[in-house]
Design a protein around this motif. Sequence first.
Motif, PDB file in Angstrom:
ATOM      1  N   SER A   1       2.304   5.394  -4.155  1.00  0.00           N
ATOM      2  CA  SER A   1       3.186   4.280  -3.818  1.00  0.00           C
ATOM      3  C   SER A   1       3.534   4.311  -2.338  1.00  0.00           C
ATOM      4  O   SER A   1       3.551   5.364  -1.710  1.00  0.00           O
ATOM      5  N   GLY A   2       3.809   3.125  -1.804  1.00  0.00           N
ATOM      6  CA  GLY A   2       4.198   2.999  -0.407  1.00  0.00           C
ATOM      7  C   GLY A   2       5.486   2.203  -0.303  1.00  0.00           C
ATOM      8  O   GLY A   2       5.705   1.277  -1.076  1.00  0.00           O
ATOM      9  N   SER A   3       6.341   2.567   0.658  1.00  0.00           N
ATOM     10  CA  SER A   3       7.613   1.872   0.805  1.00  0.00           C
ATOM     11  C   SER A   3       7.682   1.120   2.135  1.00  0.00           C
ATOM     12  O   SER A   3       6.885   1.359   3.038  1.00  0.00           O
TER      13      SER A   3
ATOM     14  N   CYS B   1       3.610   6.939   2.333  1.00  0.00           N
ATOM     15  CA  CYS B   1       3.135   6.781   0.965  1.00  0.00           C
ATOM     16  C   CYS B   1       3.278   8.132   0.256  1.00  0.00           C
ATOM     17  O   CYS B   1       3.126   9.184   0.877  1.00  0.00           O
ATOM     18  N   LEU B   2       3.577   8.064  -1.026  1.00  0.00           N
ATOM     19  CA  LEU B   2       3.782   9.277  -1.819  1.00  0.00           C
ATOM     20  C   LEU B   2       2.809   9.318  -2.978  1.00  0.00           C
ATOM     21  O   LEU B   2       2.466   8.282  -3.556  1.00  0.00           O
ATOM     22  N   ILE B   3       2.369  10.518  -3.321  1.00  0.00           N
ATOM     23  CA  ILE B   3       1.532  10.736  -4.501  1.00  0.00           C
ATOM     24  C   ILE B   3       2.362  11.507  -5.517  1.00  0.00           C
ATOM     25  O   ILE B   3       2.884  12.584  -5.220  1.00  0.00           O
ATOM     26  N   HIS B   4       2.490  10.933  -6.713  1.00  0.00           N
ATOM     27  CA  HIS B   4       3.189  11.571  -7.824  1.00  0.00           C
ATOM     28  C   HIS B   4       2.213  11.826  -8.962  1.00  0.00           C
ATOM     29  O   HIS B   4       1.215  11.117  -9.110  1.00  0.00           O
TER      30      HIS B   4
ATOM     31  N   GLU C   1      12.567   0.163  -0.273  1.00  0.00           N
ATOM     32  CA  GLU C   1      11.915  -0.533  -1.373  1.00  0.00           C
ATOM     33  C   GLU C   1      10.405  -0.296  -1.387  1.00  0.00           C
ATOM     34  O   GLU C   1       9.766  -0.171  -0.341  1.00  0.00           O
ATOM     35  N   ILE C   2       9.848  -0.249  -2.578  1.00  0.00           N
ATOM     36  CA  ILE C   2       8.414  -0.049  -2.770  1.00  0.00           C
ATOM     37  C   ILE C   2       7.696  -1.363  -2.473  1.00  0.00           C
ATOM     38  O   ILE C   2       8.069  -2.414  -2.983  1.00  0.00           O
ATOM     39  N   THR C   3       6.660  -1.311  -1.646  1.00  0.00           N
ATOM     40  CA  THR C   3       5.905  -2.511  -1.294  1.00  0.00           C
ATOM     41  C   THR C   3       4.529  -2.558  -1.948  1.00  0.00           C
ATOM     42  O   THR C   3       3.931  -3.610  -2.059  1.00  0.00           O
ATOM     43  N   CYS C   4       4.014  -1.396  -2.361  1.00  0.00           N
ATOM     44  CA  CYS C   4       2.697  -1.356  -2.992  1.00  0.00           C
ATOM     45  C   CYS C   4       2.571  -0.076  -3.807  1.00  0.00           C
ATOM     46  O   CYS C   4       3.230   0.919  -3.526  1.00  0.00           O
ATOM     47  N   ALA C   5       1.719  -0.144  -4.823  1.00  0.00           N
ATOM     48  CA  ALA C   5       1.503   1.029  -5.680  1.00  0.00           C
ATOM     49  C   ALA C   5       0.142   0.924  -6.343  1.00  0.00           C
ATOM     50  O   ALA C   5      -0.407  -0.164  -6.513  1.00  0.00           O
ATOM     51  N   ALA C   6      -0.402   2.070  -6.700  1.00  0.00           N
ATOM     52  CA  ALA C   6      -1.671   2.135  -7.423  1.00  0.00           C
ATOM     53  C   ALA C   6      -1.593   3.293  -8.411  1.00  0.00           C
ATOM     54  O   ALA C   6      -0.964   4.321  -8.136  1.00  0.00           O
ATOM     55  N   ILE C   7      -2.238   3.112  -9.551  1.00  0.00           N
ATOM     56  CA  ILE C   7      -2.297   4.155 -10.568  1.00  0.00           C
ATOM     57  C   ILE C   7      -3.753   4.555 -10.740  1.00  0.00           C
ATOM     58  O   ILE C   7      -4.620   3.697 -10.907  1.00  0.00           O
ATOM     59  N   CYS C   8      -4.010   5.849 -10.692  1.00  0.00           N
ATOM     60  CA  CYS C   8      -5.342   6.380 -10.952  1.00  0.00           C
ATOM     61  C   CYS C   8      -5.244   7.203 -12.230  1.00  0.00           C
ATOM     62  O   CYS C   8      -4.921   8.395 -12.193  1.00  0.00           O
ATOM     63  N   ALA C   9      -5.494   6.542 -13.357  1.00  0.00           N
ATOM     64  CA  ALA C   9      -5.344   7.197 -14.663  1.00  0.00           C
ATOM     65  C   ALA C   9      -6.331   8.351 -14.827  1.00  0.00           C
ATOM     66  O   ALA C   9      -6.001   9.355 -15.466  1.00  0.00           O
ATOM     67  N   GLU C  10      -7.519   8.236 -14.228  1.00  0.00           N
ATOM     68  CA  GLU C  10      -8.524   9.297 -14.366  1.00  0.00           C
ATOM     69  C   GLU C  10      -8.037  10.612 -13.778  1.00  0.00           C
ATOM     70  O   GLU C  10      -8.360  11.679 -14.284  1.00  0.00           O
ATOM     71  N   LEU C  11      -7.266  10.538 -12.685  1.00  0.00           N
ATOM     72  CA  LEU C  11      -6.754  11.742 -12.034  1.00  0.00           C
ATOM     73  C   LEU C  11      -5.294  12.017 -12.387  1.00  0.00           C
ATOM     74  O   LEU C  11      -4.742  13.034 -11.969  1.00  0.00           O
ATOM     75  N   GLY C  12      -4.658  11.101 -13.108  1.00  0.00           N
ATOM     76  CA  GLY C  12      -3.268  11.271 -13.489  1.00  0.00           C
ATOM     77  C   GLY C  12      -2.312  11.152 -12.322  1.00  0.00           C
ATOM     78  O   GLY C  12      -1.324  11.868 -12.253  1.00  0.00           O
ATOM     79  N   LEU C  13      -2.595  10.197 -11.405  1.00  0.00           N
ATOM     80  CA  LEU C  13      -1.797  10.059 -10.193  1.00  0.00           C
ATOM     81  C   LEU C  13      -1.219   8.655 -10.048  1.00  0.00           C
ATOM     82  O   LEU C  13      -1.833   7.676 -10.469  1.00  0.00           O
TER      83      LEU C  13
ATOM     84  N   PRO D   1       2.999   0.240   4.789  1.00  0.00           N
ATOM     85  CA  PRO D   1       1.859   0.005   3.895  1.00  0.00           C
ATOM     86  C   PRO D   1       1.992  -1.318   3.150  1.00  0.00           C
ATOM     87  O   PRO D   1       3.071  -1.683   2.702  1.00  0.00           O
ATOM     88  N   LYS D   2       0.864  -2.041   3.043  1.00  0.00           N
ATOM     89  CA  LYS D   2       0.822  -3.315   2.323  1.00  0.00           C
ATOM     90  C   LYS D   2       0.003  -3.209   1.046  1.00  0.00           C
ATOM     91  O   LYS D   2       0.371  -3.790   0.037  1.00  0.00           O
TER      92      LYS D   2
END
Length: 105
Positions: free
Chosen positions: A30-32, A37-40, A15-27, A65-66
């Motif tokens: 997420s961390g489980s 942690c993965l970068i998409h 399960e995903i425990t945390c996530a962040a979106i960086c719209a400026e870089l299009g990324l 990751p929290k």
Amino acid sequence: DFATPRAVLTGHDYEITCAAICAELGLVISGSKEGPCLIHSMNGDLLRTLEGPERLQGPENCLRPKLIQASREGHCVIYYENGLFCVFSVNGRLQATMETDDKIR
């Protein structure tokens, strides 16, 4: 009108425990619960895996990751459950670590 997802992000086994979106870089970062942690990309492509330093020493030291925060300059700060902060570049390179005994929320 019905909302439809722009992309489906895959790659985590838990399960995903945390996530962040960086719209400026299009990324999307997420961390489980039991994994790295993965970068998409915003299109759903898996770009990088961010492994904490202890994770490289064996599964018994799995980092959980929290909190995740990404900057438009291309840095990603991850706070792990055991009090470890890590700073990564968006290229997946670990740049710095710091441990704290404080509880971060």
